[in-house]
Design an enzyme around this catalytic site. Sequence first.
Site, PDB file in Angstrom:
ATOM      1  N   HIS A  65       0.806  -1.221   0.000  1.00 32.04           N
ATOM      2  CA  HIS A  65       0.000   0.000   0.000  1.00 32.04           C
ATOM      3  C   HIS A  65       0.838   1.269   0.000  1.00 32.04           C
ATOM      4  O   HIS A  65       0.303   2.368  -0.078  1.00 32.04           O
ATOM      5  CB  HIS A  65      -1.013  -0.002   1.155  1.00 32.04           C
ATOM      6  CG  HIS A  65      -0.444  -0.418   2.468  1.00 32.04           C
ATOM      7  ND1 HIS A  65      -0.357  -1.736   2.842  1.00 32.04           N
ATOM      8  CD2 HIS A  65       0.075   0.307   3.470  1.00 32.04           C
ATOM      9  CE1 HIS A  65       0.197  -1.809   4.042  1.00 32.04           C
ATOM     10  NE2 HIS A  65       0.477  -0.593   4.443  1.00 32.04           N
ATOM     11  N   HIS A  92       7.746   6.978   4.829  1.00 31.92           N
ATOM     12  CA  HIS A  92       6.978   6.465   3.686  1.00 31.92           C
ATOM     13  C   HIS A  92       6.333   7.663   2.996  1.00 31.92           C
ATOM     14  O   HIS A  92       6.425   8.794   3.482  1.00 31.92           O
ATOM     15  CB  HIS A  92       5.931   5.449   4.148  1.00 31.92           C
ATOM     16  CG  HIS A  92       4.930   6.051   5.067  1.00 31.92           C
ATOM     17  ND1 HIS A  92       5.056   6.033   6.435  1.00 31.92           N
ATOM     18  CD2 HIS A  92       3.785   6.756   4.825  1.00 31.92           C
ATOM     19  CE1 HIS A  92       4.039   6.675   6.983  1.00 31.92           C
ATOM     20  NE2 HIS A  92       3.257   7.120   6.027  1.00 31.92           N
ATOM     21  N   HIS A  94       3.033   9.269   0.260  1.00 33.92           N
ATOM     22  CA  HIS A  94       1.669   9.182  -0.286  1.00 33.92           C
ATOM     23  C   HIS A  94       1.665  10.012  -1.570  1.00 33.92           C
ATOM     24  O   HIS A  94       2.172  11.139  -1.569  1.00 33.92           O
ATOM     25  CB  HIS A  94       0.663   9.761   0.705  1.00 33.92           C
ATOM     26  CG  HIS A  94       0.674   9.072   2.047  1.00 33.92           C
ATOM     27  ND1 HIS A  94      -0.148   8.006   2.336  1.00 33.92           N
ATOM     28  CD2 HIS A  94       1.422   9.283   3.154  1.00 33.92           C
ATOM     29  CE1 HIS A  94       0.079   7.600   3.577  1.00 33.92           C
ATOM     30  NE2 HIS A  94       1.032   8.359   4.102  1.00 33.92           N
ATOM     31  N   GLU A 104      -1.788  13.840   1.408  1.00 39.80           N
ATOM     32  CA  GLU A 104      -2.890  13.514   2.319  1.00 39.80           C
ATOM     33  C   GLU A 104      -3.453  14.808   2.911  1.00 39.80           C
ATOM     34  O   GLU A 104      -4.647  15.072   2.820  1.00 39.80           O
ATOM     35  CB  GLU A 104      -2.394  12.584   3.433  1.00 39.80           C
ATOM     36  CG  GLU A 104      -1.946  11.247   2.893  1.00 39.80           C
ATOM     37  CD  GLU A 104      -2.234  10.114   3.848  1.00 39.80           C
ATOM     38  OE1 GLU A 104      -1.601  10.083   4.925  1.00 39.80           O
ATOM     39  OE2 GLU A 104      -3.090   9.256   3.526  1.00 39.80           O
ATOM     40  N   HIS A 117       6.116  11.257   5.036  1.00 45.06           N
ATOM     41  CA  HIS A 117       5.860  11.117   6.475  1.00 45.06           C
ATOM     42  C   HIS A 117       7.053  10.450   7.140  1.00 45.06           C
ATOM     43  O   HIS A 117       7.352   9.288   6.847  1.00 45.06           O
ATOM     44  CB  HIS A 117       4.603  10.275   6.722  1.00 45.06           C
ATOM     45  CG  HIS A 117       3.350  10.991   6.346  1.00 45.06           C
ATOM     46  ND1 HIS A 117       2.174  10.343   6.049  1.00 45.06           N
ATOM     47  CD2 HIS A 117       3.093  12.328   6.252  1.00 45.06           C
ATOM     48  CE1 HIS A 117       1.245  11.259   5.771  1.00 45.06           C
ATOM     49  NE2 HIS A 117       1.781  12.464   5.876  1.00 45.06           N
ATOM     50  N   THR A 200      -3.139   7.624   9.348  1.00 42.46           N
ATOM     51  CA  THR A 200      -4.044   7.832   8.209  1.00 42.46           C
ATOM     52  C   THR A 200      -4.437   6.512   7.551  1.00 42.46           C
ATOM     53  O   THR A 200      -5.083   6.519   6.512  1.00 42.46           O
ATOM     54  CB  THR A 200      -3.409   8.764   7.159  1.00 42.46           C
ATOM     55  OG1 THR A 200      -2.264   8.113   6.606  1.00 42.46           O
ATOM     56  CG2 THR A 200      -3.011  10.098   7.766  1.00 42.46           C
TER      57      THR A 200
END
Length: 258
Positions: A65, A92, A94, A104, A117, A200
């Site tokens: 993911h 990581h 997003h 995010e 993050h 999140t």
Amino acid sequence: QSQFTCDNECNVPDKWNHANSNCAGKHQSPINVVTRKTLKDERLTNFQFDNYQQIFRGTIKNNGHSVQVGVPHLSTISGGGLPTSYKAVQFHLHWGNNGGPGSEHTIDGEQYPMELHIVHMKHHYTDLTTALSDPEGVAVLGFFYERSNSGNRKYDPIINALQSIKTTNGNTSLLPISLAQLIPSEQNLTTYYRYKGSLTTPGCTEAVIWTLFENPIPLSIDQLKAFSELKFNDGKPMVGTFRPVQPLNGRQVSRSVG
Ligand code: SG4
Ligand code: ZN
């Protein structure tokens, strides 16, 4: 709290409330920051970054993911209005689809192409699970990216590794990097937003002190697009790896300056 297992619903944030009731909580992340409603807080002093210059050989992994890099627990942060010092655990990202909107958090409704993050836990904990049982156990530093005309060479180790980890559980060792080389220089980290929220992703635990730095990190469009080459655990392109913004429910967002 039960461990969330990644099934077909894993990449569909709308369904997370069924997966874990925490995800329907009142202090969820991410949020949209409305800058004119933020309050300046004098306690939000500059961060002290210790051992952020430390060079390490990390392993980058496609976990189905996201892409994630574990970091040695030697880099720490303090100051910045935090109650104590926190040590880095992993980072990581997003992102969106081929460099489209993908962060995010949003600032005044603007969604950036990507968000980094760096996850930290209070210095005396040894694992994230324990830290997440403390309402202030985790501190995540969030950094936005912006499209630039030239490539950011400091990101070469990460971008070049992506081609080796296209499928779930793919992992490879990174050329030596430091956390410092991935983020803006310290004098450009004085303006930030602060609020209390959650992870999140499921279990959506409300144990996170969030910091969002105003100054973005530049990446070229080709560097941003490289992330869209990755695949989810179901084989589909790993794009749109962000949770939509969640209601503030009366929370106050603070700012460090202005
Ligand atoms: C990503 O899915 C990371 O890969 C997860 O790391 C992370 O979970 C999750 O995001 C939530 O973190 O900063 N976005 S966030 O709130 O750090 C944790 C792992 O799966 C617990 C280890
Ligand atoms: Zn994250």
